[in-house]
Design a protein around this motif. Structure first.
Motif, PDB file in Angstrom:
ATOM      1  N   GLN A  83      71.388  32.389  62.221  1.00 34.55           N
ATOM      2  CA  GLN A  83      70.746  33.586  62.758  1.00 34.55           C
ATOM      3  C   GLN A  83      71.742  34.729  62.995  1.00 34.55           C
ATOM      4  O   GLN A  83      71.677  35.441  63.996  1.00 34.55           O
ATOM      5  N   HIS A  84      72.671  34.889  62.077  1.00 29.87           N
ATOM      6  CA  HIS A  84      73.607  35.999  62.138  1.00 29.87           C
ATOM      7  C   HIS A  84      73.480  36.859  60.887  1.00 29.87           C
ATOM      8  O   HIS A  84      73.109  36.374  59.816  1.00 29.87           O
ATOM      9  N   GLN A  85      73.812  38.142  61.050  1.00 33.29           N
ATOM     10  CA  GLN A  85      73.762  39.055  59.919  1.00 33.29           C
ATOM     11  C   GLN A  85      74.907  38.771  58.958  1.00 33.29           C
ATOM     12  O   GLN A  85      76.016  38.444  59.368  1.00 33.29           O
ATOM     13  N   ALA A  86      74.622  38.923  57.688  1.00 31.11           N
ATOM     14  CA  ALA A  86      75.660  38.823  56.666  1.00 31.11           C
ATOM     15  C   ALA A  86      75.346  39.871  55.601  1.00 31.11           C
ATOM     16  O   ALA A  86      74.351  39.770  54.891  1.00 31.11           O
ATOM     17  N   LYS A  87      76.192  40.881  55.541  1.00 30.75           N
ATOM     18  CA  LYS A  87      76.015  41.949  54.570  1.00 30.75           C
ATOM     19  C   LYS A  87      76.963  41.713  53.396  1.00 30.75           C
ATOM     20  O   LYS A  87      78.059  41.196  53.578  1.00 30.75           O
ATOM     21  N   VAL A  88      76.530  42.081  52.195  1.00 34.10           N
ATOM     22  CA  VAL A  88      77.298  41.732  51.006  1.00 34.10           C
ATOM     23  C   VAL A  88      77.689  42.971  50.209  1.00 34.10           C
ATOM     24  O   VAL A  88      76.957  43.960  50.150  1.00 34.10           O
ATOM     25  N   LEU A  89      78.865  42.879  49.603  1.00 32.59           N
ATOM     26  CA  LEU A  89      79.342  43.898  48.678  1.00 32.59           C
ATOM     27  C   LEU A  89      79.903  43.187  47.462  1.00 32.59           C
ATOM     28  O   LEU A  89      80.902  42.460  47.553  1.00 32.59           O
ATOM     29  N   GLN A 121      71.966  34.511  52.847  1.00 36.18           N
ATOM     30  CA  GLN A 121      70.684  33.928  53.241  1.00 36.18           C
ATOM     31  C   GLN A 121      70.892  32.631  54.029  1.00 36.18           C
ATOM     32  O   GLN A 121      70.196  32.380  55.011  1.00 36.18           O
ATOM     33  N   GLU A 122      71.868  31.835  53.608  1.00 33.82           N
ATOM     34  CA  GLU A 122      72.174  30.594  54.322  1.00 33.82           C
ATOM     35  C   GLU A 122      72.661  30.886  55.742  1.00 33.82           C
ATOM     36  O   GLU A 122      72.250  30.217  56.698  1.00 33.82           O
ATOM     37  N   ILE A 123      73.503  31.889  55.883  1.00 30.32           N
ATOM     38  CA  ILE A 123      74.007  32.270  57.205  1.00 30.32           C
ATOM     39  C   ILE A 123      72.877  32.747  58.100  1.00 30.32           C
ATOM     40  O   ILE A 123      72.794  32.390  59.276  1.00 30.32           O
ATOM     41  N   GLY A 124      71.992  33.551  57.538  1.00 34.29           N
ATOM     42  CA  GLY A 124      70.867  34.045  58.322  1.00 34.29           C
ATOM     43  C   GLY A 124      69.922  32.948  58.753  1.00 34.29           C
ATOM     44  O   GLY A 124      69.449  32.926  59.894  1.00 34.29           O
ATOM     45  N   THR A 125      69.651  32.007  57.851  1.00 32.66           N
ATOM     46  CA  THR A 125      68.721  30.920  58.141  1.00 32.66           C
ATOM     47  C   THR A 125      69.310  29.899  59.107  1.00 32.66           C
ATOM     48  O   THR A 125      68.674  29.481  60.080  1.00 32.66           O
ATOM     49  N   LYS A 126      70.554  29.505  58.850  1.00 31.52           N
ATOM     50  CA  LYS A 126      71.166  28.416  59.613  1.00 31.52           C
ATOM     51  C   LYS A 126      71.716  28.872  60.959  1.00 31.52           C
ATOM     52  O   LYS A 126      71.637  28.160  61.957  1.00 31.52           O
ATOM     53  N   LEU A 155      81.160  30.469  56.693  1.00 31.81           N
ATOM     54  CA  LEU A 155      80.201  29.616  57.394  1.00 31.81           C
ATOM     55  C   LEU A 155      80.752  29.174  58.747  1.00 31.81           C
ATOM     56  O   LEU A 155      80.015  29.117  59.742  1.00 31.81           O
ATOM     57  N   GLN A 156      82.042  28.869  58.802  1.00 29.79           N
ATOM     58  CA  GLN A 156      82.663  28.506  60.081  1.00 29.79           C
ATOM     59  C   GLN A 156      82.567  29.657  61.081  1.00 29.79           C
ATOM     60  O   GLN A 156      82.278  29.446  62.264  1.00 29.79           O
ATOM     61  N   LEU A 157      82.814  30.859  60.625  1.00 36.06           N
ATOM     62  CA  LEU A 157      82.774  32.017  61.511  1.00 36.06           C
ATOM     63  C   LEU A 157      81.353  32.299  61.985  1.00 36.06           C
ATOM     64  O   LEU A 157      81.129  32.650  63.152  1.00 36.06           O
ATOM     65  N   ALA A 158      80.386  32.147  61.089  1.00 36.97           N
ATOM     66  CA  ALA A 158      78.987  32.338  61.483  1.00 36.97           C
ATOM     67  C   ALA A 158      78.597  31.319  62.545  1.00 36.97           C
ATOM     68  O   ALA A 158      77.906  31.646  63.524  1.00 36.97           O
ATOM     69  N   GLY A 170      79.638  32.420  65.926  1.00 43.77           N
ATOM     70  CA  GLY A 170      79.024  33.597  66.519  1.00 43.77           C
ATOM     71  C   GLY A 170      79.333  34.927  65.868  1.00 43.77           C
ATOM     72  O   GLY A 170      78.957  35.980  66.396  1.00 43.77           O
ATOM     73  N   TYR A 171      79.994  34.914  64.730  1.00 43.22           N
ATOM     74  CA  TYR A 171      80.347  36.162  64.065  1.00 43.22           C
ATOM     75  C   TYR A 171      79.257  36.595  63.083  1.00 43.22           C
ATOM     76  O   TYR A 171      78.644  35.762  62.404  1.00 43.22           O
ATOM     77  N   ASP A 172      79.043  37.899  62.991  1.00 41.86           N
ATOM     78  CA  ASP A 172      78.332  38.478  61.869  1.00 41.86           C
ATOM     79  C   ASP A 172      79.356  38.687  60.749  1.00 41.86           C
ATOM     80  O   ASP A 172      80.557  38.834  61.006  1.00 41.86           O
ATOM     81  N   LEU A 173      78.875  38.710  59.510  1.00 39.13           N
ATOM     82  CA  LEU A 173      79.796  38.687  58.377  1.00 39.13           C
ATOM     83  C   LEU A 173      79.620  39.879  57.442  1.00 39.13           C
ATOM     84  O   LEU A 173      78.507  40.342  57.205  1.00 39.13           O
ATOM     85  N   LEU A 174      80.747  40.340  56.924  1.00 39.24           N
ATOM     86  CA  LEU A 174      80.791  41.259  55.797  1.00 39.24           C
ATOM     87  C   LEU A 174      81.426  40.475  54.651  1.00 39.24           C
ATOM     88  O   LEU A 174      82.605  40.109  54.721  1.00 39.24           O
ATOM     89  N   LEU A 175      80.650  40.182  53.629  1.00 33.70           N
ATOM     90  CA  LEU A 175      81.069  39.284  52.554  1.00 33.70           C
ATOM     91  C   LEU A 175      81.351  40.073  51.288  1.00 33.70           C
ATOM     92  O   LEU A 175      80.495  40.840  50.821  1.00 33.70           O
ATOM     93  N   VAL A 176      82.529  39.871  50.714  1.00 36.82           N
ATOM     94  CA  VAL A 176      82.932  40.629  49.532  1.00 36.82           C
ATOM     95  C   VAL A 176      83.444  39.680  48.456  1.00 36.82           C
ATOM     96  O   VAL A 176      84.258  38.796  48.721  1.00 36.82           O
ATOM     97  N   ALA A 177      82.949  39.855  47.238  1.00 34.09           N
ATOM     98  CA  ALA A 177      83.414  39.118  46.074  1.00 34.09           C
ATOM     99  C   ALA A 177      82.780  39.774  44.849  1.00 34.09           C
ATOM    100  O   ALA A 177      82.071  40.785  44.974  1.00 34.09           O
ATOM    101  N   ARG A 178      83.012  39.204  43.684  1.00 27.56           N
ATOM    102  CA  ARG A 178      82.468  39.794  42.466  1.00 27.56           C
ATOM    103  C   ARG A 178      81.036  39.346  42.190  1.00 27.56           C
ATOM    104  O   ARG A 178      80.244  40.091  41.613  1.00 27.56           O
TER     105      ARG A 178
END
Length: 259
Positions: free
Chosen positions: A49-55, A42-47, A18-21, A24-32
């Motif tokens: 307006q940055h992309q956040a892709k998940v794996l 969704q929170e990053i996109g709404t709050k 969230l700090q990085l978003a 100004g950063y777009d995010l690649l988010l990885v966890a289980r």
């Protein structure tokens, strides 16, 4: 600019994302946990307006680093930051804890960040300025009886960060190591700590948000070692001047008496 954050579904990893978003950063988010990652994206996109892709993947799996690296390079050719945050602890005496469970912890705490960093360094070299943040712990600065392998794994990560930072001088890649103290996350529950020990830790805990704010500011400023909180800085500093036997006795007094 894309930042890859492992262990991003909760706690410090989520707060760093969230700090990085926000910066100004777009995010690649990885966890289980796919549900938690999707909610964060969704929170990053709404709050912000940055992309956040998940794996969603098991980061303790032997091939996890290869899987994550291949996915990340498919998502972007502008990877500018790697945050190796995934990890956990186990509380108890070494001989009484399950060896497979301890080896699983070491895989996540040590082998994953090493393998993922190695795999993604070529991508990070493609940009003019890049960052690597390894998340260790104040436990990295001394042995901690009853958290023996956890502390050892974080000491490894701290030493790895120091050596890699020196090797990458002049390349445009800055390496930092974050060593938080007690933080209000699910760490204690995952480590199997009792209620009394958790209550003791809560008295000096920082919020994940406060840790993340300090971490990202220090990372972008190029700091080598980031220790959030005055008390944590002092305690880590004392380990370099107080005899090791005394430091370990103090740590044992905090953690072992509740076993």
């Amino acid at each position: 600019m894309y930042a890859l954050v492992t262990g991003a579904s909760r706690g410090i990893g989520r707060a760093i994302a969230l700090q990085l978003a926000q910066r100004g950063y777009d995010l690649l988010l990885v966890a289980r946990s796919e549900d938690q990652l999707t909610t964060l994206a969704q929170e990053i996109g709404t709050k912000y307006q940055h992309q956040a892709k998940v794996l969603a993947t098991d980061l303790a799996a032997p091939d996890a680093a290869a899987t994550v690296a291949a996915w990340a390079t498919q998502q972007t050719n502008q990877l500018t930051m790697l945050v190796n945050n995934a990890g956990y602890g186990l509380w108890g005496r070494f001989e009484q804890l399950s060896l497979p469970e301890q080896q699983n912890m070491l895989q996540l705490n040590m082998h994953l960040p090493v393998a993922l960093t190695h795999a993604l360094l070529p991508a990070l070299r493609k940009v003019s300025k890049a960052y690597i943040l390894n998340v260790a712990s104040t436990a990295a600065y001394q042995a901690v009886p009853s958290l023996t392998l956890y502390a050892a794994s974080k000491a490894f990560l701290l030493s790895f960060s120091r050596g890699l930072r020196y090797e990458l001088k002049g390349t445009g890649i800055s390496v930092s190591c974050l060593s938080p103290g007690a933080t209000t996350t699910s760490f204690a529950d995952r480590a199997g700590m009792g209620a009394e020990l958790q209550a003791t830790a809560n008295k000096v805990s920082m919020t994940a948000e406060a840790v993340a704010e300090t971490a990202v500011a220090g990372l972008l400023a190029g700091e080598a070692e980031i220790i959030p909180g005055v008390l944590n800085k002092v305690s880590a500093g004392l380990t370099s001047v107080v005899p090791k036997g005394i430091v370990e006795k103090i740590a044992a007094g905090i953690y072992e008496k509740y076993l």
